[in-house]
Design a protein around this motif. Structure first.
Motif, mmCIF file in Angstrom:
data_model
loop_
_atom_site.group_PDB
_atom_site.id
_atom_site.type_symbol
_atom_site.label_atom_id
_atom_site.label_comp_id
_atom_site.label_asym_id
_atom_site.label_seq_id
_atom_site.Cartn_x
_atom_site.Cartn_y
_atom_site.Cartn_z
ATOM 1 N N GLY A 147 0.798 -1.213 0.000
ATOM 2 C CA GLY A 147 0.000 0.000 0.000
ATOM 3 C C GLY A 147 0.835 1.269 0.000
ATOM 4 O O GLY A 147 0.297 2.369 -0.169
ATOM 5 N N GLN A 148 2.155 1.141 0.158
ATOM 6 C CA GLN A 148 3.048 2.302 0.106
ATOM 7 C C GLN A 148 3.237 2.807 -1.318
ATOM 8 O O GLN A 148 3.772 3.902 -1.519
ATOM 9 C CB GLN A 148 4.411 1.934 0.706
ATOM 10 N N VAL A 149 2.835 1.996 -2.312
ATOM 11 C CA VAL A 149 2.969 2.385 -3.716
ATOM 12 C C VAL A 149 1.610 2.213 -4.396
ATOM 13 O O VAL A 149 0.746 1.490 -3.893
ATOM 14 C CB VAL A 149 4.039 1.542 -4.444
ATOM 15 N N PRO A 150 1.396 2.861 -5.541
ATOM 16 C CA PRO A 150 0.138 2.657 -6.265
ATOM 17 C C PRO A 150 0.026 1.212 -6.754
ATOM 18 O O PRO A 150 0.960 0.686 -7.372
ATOM 19 C CB PRO A 150 0.241 3.629 -7.441
ATOM 20 N N VAL A 151 -1.101 0.562 -6.454
ATOM 21 C CA VAL A 151 -1.316 -0.837 -6.839
ATOM 22 C C VAL A 151 -2.668 -0.963 -7.537
ATOM 23 O O VAL A 151 -3.679 -0.448 -7.050
ATOM 24 C CB VAL A 151 -1.276 -1.778 -5.623
ATOM 25 N N GLN A 152 -2.658 -1.659 -8.666
ATOM 26 C CA GLN A 152 -3.886 -1.914 -9.411
ATOM 27 C C GLN A 152 -4.047 -3.405 -9.684
ATOM 28 O O GLN A 152 -3.303 -3.971 -10.483
ATOM 29 C CB GLN A 152 -3.870 -1.185 -10.763
ATOM 30 N N PRO A 153 -5.013 -4.072 -9.062
ATOM 31 C CA PRO A 153 -5.404 -5.392 -9.566
ATOM 32 C C PRO A 153 -6.240 -5.193 -10.831
ATOM 33 O O PRO A 153 -7.187 -4.404 -10.847
ATOM 34 C CB PRO A 153 -6.250 -5.971 -8.420
ATOM 35 N N LEU A 154 -5.874 -5.884 -11.898
ATOM 36 C CA LEU A 154 -6.545 -5.777 -13.201
ATOM 37 C C LEU A 154 -6.998 -7.182 -13.568
ATOM 38 O O LEU A 154 -6.159 -8.079 -13.722
ATOM 39 C CB LEU A 154 -5.567 -5.208 -14.230
ATOM 40 N N TRP A 155 -8.299 -7.396 -13.733
ATOM 41 C CA TRP A 155 -8.819 -8.773 -13.737
ATOM 42 C C TRP A 155 -9.817 -9.010 -14.858
ATOM 43 O O TRP A 155 -10.646 -8.145 -15.159
ATOM 44 C CB TRP A 155 -9.536 -9.037 -12.426
ATOM 45 N N GLY A 189 -5.497 1.070 -0.390
ATOM 46 C CA GLY A 189 -5.456 2.035 -1.490
ATOM 47 C C GLY A 189 -5.452 1.433 -2.874
ATOM 48 O O GLY A 189 -5.478 2.169 -3.862
ATOM 49 N N SER A 190 -5.412 0.105 -2.980
ATOM 50 C CA SER A 190 -5.400 -0.509 -4.318
ATOM 51 C C SER A 190 -6.748 -0.328 -4.996
ATOM 52 O O SER A 190 -7.784 -0.222 -4.342
ATOM 53 C CB SER A 190 -5.041 -1.992 -4.226
ATOM 54 N N ASP A 191 -6.718 -0.290 -6.319
ATOM 55 C CA ASP A 191 -7.910 0.055 -7.095
ATOM 56 C C ASP A 191 -8.169 -1.024 -8.136
ATOM 57 O O ASP A 191 -7.456 -1.115 -9.136
ATOM 58 C CB ASP A 191 -7.706 1.416 -7.765
ATOM 59 N N LEU A 192 -9.170 -1.868 -7.894
ATOM 60 C CA LEU A 192 -9.481 -2.982 -8.789
ATOM 61 C C LEU A 192 -10.159 -2.496 -10.062
ATOM 62 O O LEU A 192 -11.095 -1.698 -10.016
ATOM 63 C CB LEU A 192 -10.394 -3.978 -8.071
ATOM 64 N N ARG A 193 -9.701 -3.014 -11.196
ATOM 65 C CA ARG A 193 -10.300 -2.728 -12.497
ATOM 66 C C ARG A 193 -10.626 -4.053 -13.168
ATOM 67 O O ARG A 193 -9.758 -4.912 -13.308
ATOM 68 C CB ARG A 193 -9.338 -1.909 -13.358
ATOM 69 N N LEU A 194 -11.885 -4.221 -13.565
ATOM 70 C CA LEU A 194 -12.321 -5.444 -14.230
ATOM 71 C C LEU A 194 -12.441 -5.216 -15.730
ATOM 72 O O LEU A 194 -12.838 -4.135 -16.181
ATOM 73 C CB LEU A 194 -13.677 -5.903 -13.680
ATOM 74 N N ILE A 195 -12.102 -6.256 -16.497
ATOM 75 C CA ILE A 195 -12.253 -6.235 -17.955
ATOM 76 C C ILE A 195 -13.383 -7.193 -18.300
ATOM 77 O O ILE A 195 -13.287 -8.398 -18.040
ATOM 78 C CB ILE A 195 -10.957 -6.648 -18.666
ATOM 79 N N GLU A 196 -14.444 -6.665 -18.862
ATOM 80 C CA GLU A 196 -15.605 -7.482 -19.191
ATOM 81 C C GLU A 196 -15.317 -8.410 -20.368
ATOM 82 O O GLU A 196 -14.467 -8.129 -21.210
ATOM 83 C CB GLU A 196 -16.808 -6.587 -19.508
ATOM 84 N N ARG A 197 -16.049 -9.515 -20.402
ATOM 85 C CA ARG A 197 -15.918 -10.516 -21.473
ATOM 86 C C ARG A 197 -14.451 -10.936 -21.628
ATOM 87 O O ARG A 197 -13.904 -10.984 -22.722
ATOM 88 C CB ARG A 197 -16.479 -10.004 -22.799
ATOM 89 N N CYS A 198 -13.837 -11.254 -20.495
ATOM 90 C CA CYS A 198 -12.416 -11.591 -20.482
ATOM 91 C C CYS A 198 -12.153 -12.660 -19.443
ATOM 92 O O CYS A 198 -12.644 -12.584 -18.311
ATOM 93 C CB CYS A 198 -11.597 -10.331 -20.161
ATOM 94 N N GLY A 199 -11.367 -13.677 -19.816
ATOM 95 C CA GLY A 199 -11.013 -14.756 -18.927
ATOM 96 C C GLY A 199 -9.653 -14.584 -18.296
ATOM 97 O O GLY A 199 -9.154 -13.460 -18.127
#
Length: 283
Positions: free
Chosen positions: A220-228, A249-259
């Protein structure tokens, strides 16, 4: 075949294939299993066009890197952290953005909790974490021993793993057949098949991520993005939410129609997700 790793370095006595593309802030990309840096071929152009320098490599025992004969060579998640360390020295990188997929995310987590100060940001794409792997079927196979699987006739082996790889896409019809053959070729044949079980499957051990799971808060000391991939059936989105909750502080981003193979199935969206996230750090 568009192999974007086209140079070799010797790291701790082993030949590692790597590639560097573009100019700008350094971004290191770590692939997972059963793949290689080939999975980033559709993502790297987007990073380069946005003004980033992409560093890719094939893990030890994977892709176009050395497949060690010595069974004592450590190709586990933990062992691969040392390979990353050596490449960072080779490239002269002190700080950098880190992007990782699948078990590459386990490597990134172990590196990150130890060397957080070296990360400019961290993007985790459909990664393993905690005890999210291996599947129950793979656990059973590992318990029974992998020797028999190494000796499975090639045609049978390829057919089984073709179906397995197809399950990495939300729609199997989207899997480019030529690319599918590349992935299969890497894990088949007299070298690829035994290497796959010795250097990859044999190391599907969640202790490598469980050991540091209570330290994920450091990230959390650095910018973190879970991308799923929203339709990932290998690492379902529940793990993405658990990982997000563990990293402040991590920010999850989902990609639709993606495995699960998001960089393969949706490379443009993955590149956009990474670039948007990295550009936000510049503002």
């Amino acid at each position: 075949m568009n192999h974007i790793a086209d140079r070799d370095a010797v790291i701790d006595g082993h030949r590692i294939r790597f590639g560097i593309h573009g100019e700008g802030e350094p971004v290191v990309l770590i692939h997972g299993t059963p793949s290689s840096s080939y999975i980033w071929r559709g993502v790297v152009p987007g990073l380069s066009e946005a003004g980033y320098r992409a560093h890719v490599f094939d893990l030890l025992g994977y892709g176009l890197s050395e497949r060690p004969l010595d069974p004592e060579v450590d190709a586990s998640i933990t062992g691969q952290v040392a390979v990353l360390d050596g490449l960072l020295d080779e490239w002269g990188l002190d700080t950098f953005h880190l992007v990782a997929h699948d078990i590459g995310g386990g490597i990134a987590q172990r590196f990150g909790v130890r060397s957080t100060e070296r990360l400019r940001s961290l993007t985790l794409i459909d990664v393993v974490s905690f005890d999210s792997y291996p599947s129950e079927r793979t656990r059973q196979q590992m318990a029974e021993g992998l020797d028999a699987l190494e000796r499975t006739p090639d045609a049978e082996h390829r057919e089984h793993f073709r179906d397995w790889l197809l399950s990495t896409h939300s729609d199997p019809a989207n899997f480019d057949p030529d690319a599918l053959d590349v992935y299969l070729d890497f894990i088949s044949g007299p070298i690829g098949q035994p290497s796959f079980f010795r250097h990859q499957v044999a190391h599907y051990d969640p202790r490598h991520t469980l050991e540091i799971s209570d330290q994920l808060g450091r990230l959390g000391q650095v910018p973190v993005q879970p991308l799923w991939g929203a339709d990932d059936t290998w690492q379902i989105t529940e793990w993405a939410h658990r990982l997000q909750a563990a990293i402040p502080g991590s920010d999850l981003r989902l990609i639709e129609r993606c495995g699960h193979f998001a960089p393969e199935e949706r490379p443009r969206e993955v590149a956009e997700g990474i670039v948007d996230f990295l550009d936000a750090q510049r503002r």
